[in-house]
Write an enzyme that holds these catalytic residues in place. Structure first.
Site, PDB file in Angstrom:
ATOM      1  N   GLY A  44       0.827  -1.207   0.000  1.00  0.00           N
ATOM      2  CA  GLY A  44       0.000   0.000   0.000  1.00  0.00           C
ATOM      3  C   GLY A  44       0.852   1.243   0.000  1.00  0.00           C
ATOM      4  O   GLY A  44       2.059   1.170  -0.274  1.00  0.00           O
ATOM      5  N   ASN A  45       0.252   2.384   0.266  1.00  0.00           N
ATOM      6  CA  ASN A  45       1.011   3.630   0.383  1.00  0.00           C
ATOM      7  C   ASN A  45       0.423   4.451   1.530  1.00  0.00           C
ATOM      8  O   ASN A  45      -0.580   4.072   2.124  1.00  0.00           O
ATOM      9  CB  ASN A  45       1.020   4.393  -0.943  1.00  0.00           C
ATOM     10  CG  ASN A  45      -0.384   4.738  -1.405  1.00  0.00           C
ATOM     11  OD1 ASN A  45      -1.111   5.433  -0.719  1.00  0.00           O
ATOM     12  ND2 ASN A  45      -0.778   4.220  -2.577  1.00  0.00           N
ATOM     13  N   TYR A  46       1.064   5.566   1.828  1.00  0.00           N
ATOM     14  CA  TYR A  46       0.711   6.331   3.029  1.00  0.00           C
ATOM     15  C   TYR A  46      -0.474   7.280   2.832  1.00  0.00           C
ATOM     16  O   TYR A  46      -0.772   8.072   3.712  1.00  0.00           O
ATOM     17  CB  TYR A  46       1.910   7.156   3.497  1.00  0.00           C
ATOM     18  CG  TYR A  46       3.047   6.321   4.030  1.00  0.00           C
ATOM     19  CD1 TYR A  46       2.865   5.515   5.144  1.00  0.00           C
ATOM     20  CD2 TYR A  46       4.292   6.345   3.425  1.00  0.00           C
ATOM     21  CE1 TYR A  46       3.906   4.756   5.651  1.00  0.00           C
ATOM     22  CE2 TYR A  46       5.337   5.592   3.923  1.00  0.00           C
ATOM     23  CZ  TYR A  46       5.142   4.789   5.034  1.00  0.00           C
ATOM     24  OH  TYR A  46       6.165   4.036   5.532  1.00  0.00           O
ATOM     25  N   SER A  47      -1.142   7.238   1.691  1.00  0.00           N
ATOM     26  CA  SER A  47      -2.239   8.189   1.462  1.00  0.00           C
ATOM     27  C   SER A  47      -3.291   8.090   2.569  1.00  0.00           C
ATOM     28  O   SER A  47      -3.711   6.995   2.950  1.00  0.00           O
ATOM     29  CB  SER A  47      -2.893   7.900   0.107  1.00  0.00           C
ATOM     30  OG  SER A  47      -4.097   8.611   0.007  1.00  0.00           O
TER      31      SER A  47
ATOM     32  N   ALA B 266      -4.586   7.720  -4.487  1.00  0.00           N
ATOM     33  CA  ALA B 266      -3.188   7.326  -4.711  1.00  0.00           C
ATOM     34  C   ALA B 266      -3.213   5.838  -5.081  1.00  0.00           C
ATOM     35  O   ALA B 266      -3.146   4.970  -4.205  1.00  0.00           O
ATOM     36  CB  ALA B 266      -2.377   7.564  -3.457  1.00  0.00           C
TER      37      ALA B 266
END
Ligand code: CTP
Length: 398
Positions: free
Chosen positions: A209-212, A277
């Site tokens: 995943g990502n930090y969005s 994102a």
């Protein structure tokens, strides 16, 4: 709080109904409005500036110049006002408004109004109200786009009874709120917004995943809703407490699910904003069971995810389509390429390296790039404020 963040200028002229304006100001403040007051000089015989300034929380203006010699800027006041409410509006003030006579600060402010909406609540004796010239003046003002809050039937200060009483403060406020809701700039528009990260599964308990945080996309969805649009929000894992009630939610996890949800809604939408994102890659094989730790090194094979926005751009008909670009170098060139390649009406660029910008902050710092090379720089601000600016640009395209 139905007038939250609205700047309301109350203009009081010299009628006995002015004694009701302190109550009106309290009700405006209760609805969340920021209130400033101007009066004609005669109006101050009916209601004191001290009462008005205490309740509004702002100094009361009536002359072009203060006692200390400073100038009261009617242009600034007019630009500040989202709403200019003239109450009570006397025969004299209405006549001057209709005929371009500008002999006090209140009238100068009225003639300087640009974007704000004008409401006027006449109050006078019954024969003055039904006089031909008053009727004509009111009609002229309505033709210019001002909204009359008509005088009511009842007992008048003269002792007579008939039409001429100023509308009651609570009714004035209800009428303004109803009128504002009916005239929101995106009323009837269907908006589709994506927000948050996507999670690409590795096995039943792990993901890439990502930090969005989804805060920017949610702020845009909320701002569109506040402008009267119906909004569908397709979102990855986000804090749902930030979303206004009234939005249609389509929760998803992966990029492929997001694509499916966006494409299902796209043709029905008038305005589409892709603020999510999206993970560019996903694991090629998703384990059906939890992966056991055995080897000291493993590698994950990744495959490219669909570019959702690129595909929407290809399908675009009359929709306004807006994208984001996250760039850490050559921001403008890279973002412009994305805007053209994805067939966007404009693109919002942010660089997470800038102070106060990026994923988890409540603030952001962006530039909005348009196809004609116009660039609008938005300095570091709350994401909710940036969302308002982005939505204003969308309204301007409509
Ligand atoms: N986007 C998308 N689908 C993807 C990747 C991005 O719809 N698979 C959208 C984003 O929501 C954003 C825009 O495309 O509105 C640009 O995203 P960004 O991550 O800045 O760029 P990419 O197109 O992914 O290109 P790169 O990562 O190479 O900069």
């Amino acid at each position: 709080m139905r007038l939250r963040r609205k700047n309301v200028l109350v203009g009081i002229s010299a009628g006995i109904a002015a004694y009701k304006i302190p109550v009106l100001i309290r009700l405006l403040k209760k609805e969340g409005a920021e209130v400033r007051v101007i009066t004609t000089s005669e109006a101050q015989n009916f209601v004191t500036p001290l009462t008005l300034s205490t309740l509004s929380g702002n100094p009361v203006l009536s002359e072009f110049y203060d006692k200390n010699g400073s100038w009261n800027n009617h242009v600034e006041l007019a630009l500040w006002s989202d709403i200019f409410l003239l109450a009570p509006a006397t025969l004299n003030t209405l006549a001057k408004m209709a005929h371009g006579i500008c002999d006090n600060l209140l009238l100068a402010t009225y003639f300087s109004m640009k974007k704000g909406k004008i409401y006027f609540a006449p109050a006078m004796d019954l024969d003055m109200y039904k006089h031909d010239s008053t009727t004509k003046n009111i009609q002229m003002l309505i033709k210019t786009g001002a909204v009359e809050l008509p005088a009511q039937n009842g007992k008048l200060a003269s002792g007579l009874s008939g039409f001429g009483r100023m509308m009651e403060p609570s009714e004035i406020i209800q009428k303004i709120i109803d009128h504002q809701l009916d005239n929101l700039p995106l009323k009837g528009q269907k908006c589709l917004v994506s927000a948050g990260p996507t999670y690409e599964p590795i096995d039943p308990v792990r993901y890439i995943g990502n930090y969005s945080s989804g805060k920017m996309g949610v702020a845009i969805a909320n701002a569109l809703f506040n402008k009267g649009a119906s909004v569908t929000l397709v979102h990855g894992p986000i804090d749902k407490n930030l979303v206004l009630s009234g939005l249609e939610l389509r929760p998803i996890q992966s990029a492929e699910e997001m694509q499916f949800a966006m494409e299902a809604e796209f043709d029905k939408a008038d305005i589409v904003i892709m603020a999510a994102a999206v993970a560019d890659y996903r694991p090629k094989n998703v384990g059906q069971e939890k992966m056991k730790k055995s080897k000291t090194e493993i590698s994950l094979e990744l495959v490219k995810n669909p570019d959702i926005l690129l595909n929407l751009g290809k399908r675009k008909k009359s929709q306004i389509l807006v994208g984001f670009a996250l760039e850490t170098q050559d921001e403008f060139e890279n973002a412009k390429k994305k805007m053209i390649g994805k067939n966007l009406d404009f693109i919002v660029v942010n660089n997470p390296k800038n102070e106060g910008a990026g994923f988890e902050h409540n603030t952001n710092q962006v530039s909005i790039i348009f196809p004609n090379d116009k660039i609008k720089e938005v300095p570091k601000s709350q994401k909710s404020e940036i969302a308002e600016i982005i939505v204003d640009e969308i309204v301007a395209l409509k």
